[in-house]
Motif scaffolding. Structure first.
Motif, mmCIF file in Angstrom:
data_model
loop_
_atom_site.group_PDB
_atom_site.id
_atom_site.type_symbol
_atom_site.label_atom_id
_atom_site.label_comp_id
_atom_site.label_asym_id
_atom_site.label_seq_id
_atom_site.Cartn_x
_atom_site.Cartn_y
_atom_site.Cartn_z
ATOM 1 N N MET A 68 21.128 -27.496 21.877
ATOM 2 C CA MET A 68 21.033 -27.562 23.612
ATOM 3 C C MET A 68 22.105 -27.837 23.867
ATOM 4 N N VAL A 69 23.705 -28.382 23.430
ATOM 5 C CA VAL A 69 24.415 -28.051 23.743
ATOM 6 C C VAL A 69 25.221 -26.954 24.375
ATOM 7 N N ILE A 70 24.985 -26.117 22.573
ATOM 8 C CA ILE A 70 25.476 -24.547 22.545
ATOM 9 C C ILE A 70 24.870 -23.701 24.200
ATOM 10 N N LEU A 71 23.511 -24.022 24.004
ATOM 11 C CA LEU A 71 22.328 -23.691 25.121
ATOM 12 C C LEU A 71 23.471 -23.446 26.046
ATOM 13 N N GLY A 72 23.809 -25.197 26.582
ATOM 14 C CA GLY A 72 23.900 -24.956 28.031
ATOM 15 C C GLY A 72 25.615 -24.647 28.591
ATOM 16 N N CYS A 73 25.941 -24.839 26.964
ATOM 17 C CA CYS A 73 27.560 -23.815 27.568
ATOM 18 C C CYS A 73 27.645 -22.498 27.285
ATOM 19 N N SER A 74 26.473 -21.993 26.399
ATOM 20 C CA SER A 74 26.395 -20.653 26.729
ATOM 21 C C SER A 74 26.668 -19.716 27.843
ATOM 22 N N THR A 75 25.224 -20.946 28.182
ATOM 23 C CA THR A 75 24.576 -19.955 29.608
ATOM 24 C C THR A 75 25.832 -20.528 31.262
ATOM 25 N N CYS A 76 26.324 -21.236 30.147
ATOM 26 C CA CYS A 76 27.225 -21.715 31.725
ATOM 27 C C CYS A 76 28.642 -20.832 31.211
ATOM 28 N N LEU A 77 28.806 -20.027 30.486
ATOM 29 C CA LEU A 77 29.705 -19.919 30.031
ATOM 30 C C LEU A 77 29.218 -18.197 30.747
ATOM 31 N N PHE A 78 28.391 -17.935 30.495
ATOM 32 C CA PHE A 78 27.399 -16.115 30.924
ATOM 33 C C PHE A 78 27.277 -16.392 32.770
ATOM 34 N N GLY A 79 27.365 -17.426 33.041
ATOM 35 C CA GLY A 79 27.241 -17.745 34.587
ATOM 36 C C GLY A 79 25.810 -17.783 35.058
#
Length: 78
Positions: free
Chosen positions: A24-35
């Motif tokens: 979930m952290v990886i998913l959240g960080c990647s979606t934040c990175l992609f805006g």
């Protein structure tokens, strides 16, 4: 049999929860990175989290149910 259940409760279950957390952290960080916007976290992100936790719970039940059955199944001494 009891040691197998204890090992699964004390080692496997925390590892499953840790894996879910990291996923979930990886998913959240990647979606934040992609805006992705704030609406994403209230909808699809929560749904993905529920699905991941549900699959993990089913997997843990799949692992522990045979041990619970063996615990209550009495074998005849021959």
């Amino acid at each position: 049999m009891k040691t197998s259940i204890l090992i699964k409760l004390l080692l496997v279950l925390p590892l499953i929860v840790l894996f879910d957390y990291i996923l979930m952290v990886i998913l959240g960080c990647s979606t934040c990175l992609f805006g992705f916007g704030k609406d994403f976290y209230c909808g699809p992100y929560c749904l993905a989290g529920k699905i991941i936790l549900g699959i993990s719970a089913l997997f843990f039940l799949y692992l522990i149910i045979p041990d619970i059955k063996n615990l209550f199944h009495r074998k005849a001494h021959v």
